[in-house]
Design a protein around this motif. Structure first.
Motif, PDB file in Angstrom:
ATOM      1  N   ALA A  90      45.396 -55.969  38.971  1.00 51.32           N
ATOM      2  CA  ALA A  90      44.168 -56.742  39.200  1.00 51.32           C
ATOM      3  C   ALA A  90      43.002 -55.814  39.541  1.00 51.32           C
ATOM      4  CB  ALA A  90      44.377 -57.753  40.326  1.00 51.32           C
ATOM      5  N   LYS A  91      43.280 -54.795  40.345  1.00 51.89           N
ATOM      6  CA  LYS A  91      42.234 -53.838  40.724  1.00 51.89           C
ATOM      7  C   LYS A  91      41.743 -53.057  39.515  1.00 51.89           C
ATOM      8  CE  LYS A  91      41.226 -50.150  44.020  1.00 51.89           C
ATOM      9  NZ  LYS A  91      41.745 -49.370  45.181  1.00 51.89           N
ATOM     10  N   LYS A  92      42.666 -52.666  38.627  1.00 55.58           N
ATOM     11  CA  LYS A  92      42.286 -51.934  37.423  1.00 55.58           C
ATOM     12  C   LYS A  92      41.417 -52.800  36.504  1.00 55.58           C
ATOM     13  CE  LYS A  92      46.346 -48.908  37.314  1.00 55.58           C
ATOM     14  NZ  LYS A  92      47.571 -48.538  36.558  1.00 55.58           N
ATOM     15  N   ILE A  93      41.801 -54.076  36.367  1.00 54.09           N
ATOM     16  CA  ILE A  93      41.046 -54.989  35.511  1.00 54.09           C
ATOM     17  C   ILE A  93      39.660 -55.236  36.093  1.00 54.09           C
ATOM     18  CG2 ILE A  93      40.920 -57.360  34.635  1.00 54.09           C
ATOM     19  CD1 ILE A  93      43.992 -57.322  34.466  1.00 54.09           C
ATOM     20  N   LYS A  94      39.594 -55.472  37.404  1.00 52.91           N
ATOM     21  CA  LYS A  94      38.305 -55.711  38.056  1.00 52.91           C
ATOM     22  C   LYS A  94      37.390 -54.490  37.924  1.00 52.91           C
ATOM     23  CE  LYS A  94      36.795 -58.359  40.661  1.00 52.91           C
ATOM     24  NZ  LYS A  94      35.744 -59.401  40.512  1.00 52.91           N
ATOM     25  N   SER A  95      37.950 -53.315  38.073  1.00 56.57           N
ATOM     26  CA  SER A  95      37.154 -52.089  37.950  1.00 56.57           C
ATOM     27  C   SER A  95      36.625 -51.928  36.528  1.00 56.57           C
ATOM     28  CB  SER A  95      38.008 -50.872  38.335  1.00 56.57           C
ATOM     29  OG  SER A  95      38.404 -50.937  39.686  1.00 56.57           O
ATOM     30  N   LYS A  96      37.460 -52.267  35.543  1.00 51.73           N
ATOM     31  CA  LYS A  96      37.070 -52.132  34.140  1.00 51.73           C
ATOM     32  C   LYS A  96      35.993 -53.135  33.764  1.00 51.73           C
ATOM     33  CE  LYS A  96      38.032 -49.898  30.236  1.00 51.73           C
ATOM     34  NZ  LYS A  96      37.970 -48.435  30.115  1.00 51.73           N
ATOM     35  N   ILE A  97      36.123 -54.387  34.208  1.00 50.64           N
ATOM     36  CA  ILE A  97      35.125 -55.406  33.858  1.00 50.64           C
ATOM     37  C   ILE A  97      33.823 -55.142  34.617  1.00 50.64           C
ATOM     38  CG2 ILE A  97      35.685 -57.135  35.634  1.00 50.64           C
ATOM     39  CD1 ILE A  97      34.997 -57.882  31.917  1.00 50.64           C
ATOM     40  N   PHE A  98      33.931 -54.567  35.811  1.00 53.46           N
ATOM     41  CA  PHE A  98      32.748 -54.184  36.579  1.00 53.46           C
ATOM     42  C   PHE A  98      31.998 -53.075  35.834  1.00 53.46           C
ATOM     43  CE2 PHE A  98      30.672 -51.617  39.906  1.00 53.46           C
ATOM     44  CZ  PHE A  98      29.923 -52.593  40.545  1.00 53.46           C
ATOM     45  N   GLU A  99      32.735 -52.108  35.331  1.00 50.96           N
ATOM     46  CA  GLU A  99      32.170 -51.012  34.544  1.00 50.96           C
ATOM     47  C   GLU A  99      31.456 -51.556  33.302  1.00 50.96           C
ATOM     48  OE1 GLU A  99      34.530 -48.443  31.456  1.00 50.96           O
ATOM     49  OE2 GLU A  99      34.760 -47.495  33.420  1.00 50.96           O
ATOM     50  N   LEU A 100      32.091 -52.501  32.620  1.00 51.91           N
ATOM     51  CA  LEU A 100      31.508 -53.106  31.424  1.00 51.91           C
ATOM     52  C   LEU A 100      30.245 -53.895  31.763  1.00 51.91           C
ATOM     53  CD1 LEU A 100      31.743 -53.650  28.386  1.00 51.91           C
ATOM     54  CD2 LEU A 100      33.233 -55.599  28.923  1.00 51.91           C
ATOM     55  N   SER A 101      30.270 -54.602  32.875  1.00 50.65           N
ATOM     56  CA  SER A 101      29.106 -55.381  33.311  1.00 50.65           C
ATOM     57  C   SER A 101      27.909 -54.485  33.598  1.00 50.65           C
ATOM     58  CB  SER A 101      29.451 -56.184  34.576  1.00 50.65           C
ATOM     59  OG  SER A 101      30.501 -57.091  34.337  1.00 50.65           O
ATOM     60  N   ARG A 102      28.179 -53.342  34.233  1.00 45.66           N
ATOM     61  CA  ARG A 102      27.104 -52.406  34.554  1.00 45.66           C
ATOM     62  C   ARG A 102      26.507 -51.793  33.288  1.00 45.66           C
ATOM     63  NH1 ARG A 102      24.154 -51.653  37.815  1.00 45.66           N
ATOM     64  NH2 ARG A 102      24.475 -49.618  38.753  1.00 45.66           N
ATOM     65  N   LYS A 103      27.344 -51.609  32.257  1.00 42.07           N
ATOM     66  CA  LYS A 103      26.860 -51.053  30.995  1.00 42.07           C
ATOM     67  C   LYS A 103      26.006 -52.065  30.238  1.00 42.07           C
ATOM     68  CE  LYS A 103      30.538 -47.688  30.032  1.00 42.07           C
ATOM     69  NZ  LYS A 103      31.663 -47.346  29.111  1.00 42.07           N
ATOM     70  N   LYS A 104      26.471 -53.303  30.173  1.00 37.44           N
ATOM     71  CA  LYS A 104      25.784 -54.321  29.383  1.00 37.44           C
ATOM     72  C   LYS A 104      24.577 -54.918  30.109  1.00 37.44           C
ATOM     73  CE  LYS A 104      29.175 -55.992  26.071  1.00 37.44           C
ATOM     74  NZ  LYS A 104      28.248 -55.852  24.930  1.00 37.44           N
ATOM     75  N   PHE A 105      24.684 -55.022  31.440  1.00 38.46           N
ATOM     76  CA  PHE A 105      23.611 -55.636  32.229  1.00 38.46           C
ATOM     77  C   PHE A 105      23.289 -54.743  33.434  1.00 38.46           C
ATOM     78  CE2 PHE A 105      26.210 -58.916  30.240  1.00 38.46           C
ATOM     79  CZ  PHE A 105      25.274 -59.702  29.576  1.00 38.46           C
ATOM     80  N   PRO A 106      22.697 -53.565  33.202  1.00 32.35           N
ATOM     81  CA  PRO A 106      22.486 -52.581  34.275  1.00 32.35           C
ATOM     82  C   PRO A 106      21.586 -53.046  35.417  1.00 32.35           C
ATOM     83  CG  PRO A 106      21.259 -51.977  32.301  1.00 32.35           C
ATOM     84  CD  PRO A 106      22.192 -53.076  31.903  1.00 32.35           C
ATOM     85  N   HIS A 107      20.726 -54.024  35.148  1.00 32.98           N
ATOM     86  CA  HIS A 107      19.790 -54.472  36.191  1.00 32.98           C
ATOM     87  C   HIS A 107      20.194 -55.808  36.823  1.00 32.98           C
ATOM     88  CE1 HIS A 107      17.239 -51.214  34.894  1.00 32.98           C
ATOM     89  NE2 HIS A 107      17.193 -51.694  33.667  1.00 32.98           N
ATOM     90  N   ALA A 108      21.282 -56.377  36.359  1.00 33.89           N
ATOM     91  CA  ALA A 108      21.701 -57.688  36.859  1.00 33.89           C
ATOM     92  C   ALA A 108      22.461 -57.576  38.174  1.00 33.89           C
ATOM     93  CB  ALA A 108      22.571 -58.380  35.822  1.00 33.89           C
ATOM     94  N   LYS A 109      22.376 -58.631  38.959  1.00 30.62           N
ATOM     95  CA  LYS A 109      23.192 -58.742  40.162  1.00 30.62           C
ATOM     96  C   LYS A 109      24.542 -59.314  39.727  1.00 30.62           C
ATOM     97  CE  LYS A 109      19.286 -59.595  43.278  1.00 30.62           C
ATOM     98  NZ  LYS A 109      18.675 -60.548  44.240  1.00 30.62           N
ATOM     99  N   ILE A 110      25.615 -58.692  40.175  1.00 28.51           N
ATOM    100  CA  ILE A 110      26.958 -59.134  39.799  1.00 28.51           C
ATOM    101  C   ILE A 110      27.557 -59.899  40.976  1.00 28.51           C
ATOM    102  CG2 ILE A 110      29.210 -58.410  38.940  1.00 28.51           C
ATOM    103  CD1 ILE A 110      27.911 -55.781  38.047  1.00 28.51           C
ATOM    104  N   PHE A 111      28.025 -61.096  40.701  1.00 28.33           N
ATOM    105  CA  PHE A 111      28.506 -61.922  41.806  1.00 28.33           C
ATOM    106  C   PHE A 111      29.814 -62.615  41.452  1.00 28.33           C
ATOM    107  CE2 PHE A 111      26.519 -65.024  39.122  1.00 28.33           C
ATOM    108  CZ  PHE A 111      27.151 -66.231  39.373  1.00 28.33           C
TER     109      PHE A 111
END
Length: 214
Positions: A90-111
């Motif tokens: 779960a931690k690996k998946i969360k880290s990977k999707i977090f990484e992808l979110s930062r790449k696609k939406f660098p200025h967005a707030k992630i919640f």
């Protein structure tokens, strides 16, 4: 087990993932919003999902949703197959999707909102902070996704001020000021907030019970 960005070649796994989500929601008795096979396939085709595979077996999955004209992003639908739990997946998946979110939406707030203490711990280590629901997106489409949760009535009764879920937010504008904090420090700060919140809720519940007996 590999954790990779999902693509169109993974569309064949969408039905299995949808069934995994539905089963997990039944087991937990709380909020994994139901998602159709078509919806999950769309996320894969758009490059907004990650998948974990053990050979040809789906071990886990998570996807990205954007709200409020891309000002907010949620990492949703985190699921790990029952046979692959307690392995740190779960931690690996969360880290990977977090990484992808930062790449696609660098200025967005992630919640995110969750009842899982394990997910809260992972979020805290990634830099999320606990927040009130008022600090999350006000996009009605996001909150409609909670309708399939058995606790939706709590959310509506409180005018969306709180529920059994805890809201957490990663604000890219505040990253610089928190870089010196370790993952352990962030987790300790979160637990203090979490326990304080639960204590306040317990006091309110106790007060209501006392008043009802007067």
């Amino acid at each position: 087990m590999e954790v990779i960005y999902a693509t169109e070649e993974h569309l064949k796994y969408a039905e299995t993932i949808a069934n995994m989500m539905e089963q997990a929601a039944k087991e937990r008795g709380t909020g994994i919003a139901k998602r159709s096979v078509e919806y999950l396939q769309k996320k894969m085709s758009e490059g907004k999902a990650v998948i974990s595979l053990d050979g040809d077996t789906v071990a886990g999955f998570c996807y990205i949703e954007s709200w409020g004209h891309d000002k907010f992003v949620a990492n949703s639908g985190l699921i790990v197959h029952s046979e692959y739990r307690k392995l740190g997946l779960a931690k690996k998946i969360k880290s990977k999707i977090f990484e992808l979110s930062r790449k696609k939406f660098p200025h967005a707030k992630i919640f995110g909102i969750t009842t899982s203490l394990a997910v809260m711990k992972i979020n805290a280590e990634l830099g999320y902070q606990p927040v009130t629901f008022s600090e999350l997106t006000d996009d009605e489409q996001f909150w409609k996704g909670c309708q399939t949760c058995k606790n939706f009535d709590i959310l509506t009764r409180t005018n969306r001020s709180h529920c059994l879920c805890t809201g957490m937010l990663f604000d890219p504008e505040k990253v610089k000021s928190s870089k010196k904090e370790t993952a352990t420090t962030r987790w300790i700060k979160f637990m203090r907030f979490f326990l304080s919140k639960r204590k306040e809720e317990a006091k309110k519940l106790f007060s209501k019970k006392v008043m009802s007996h007067e």
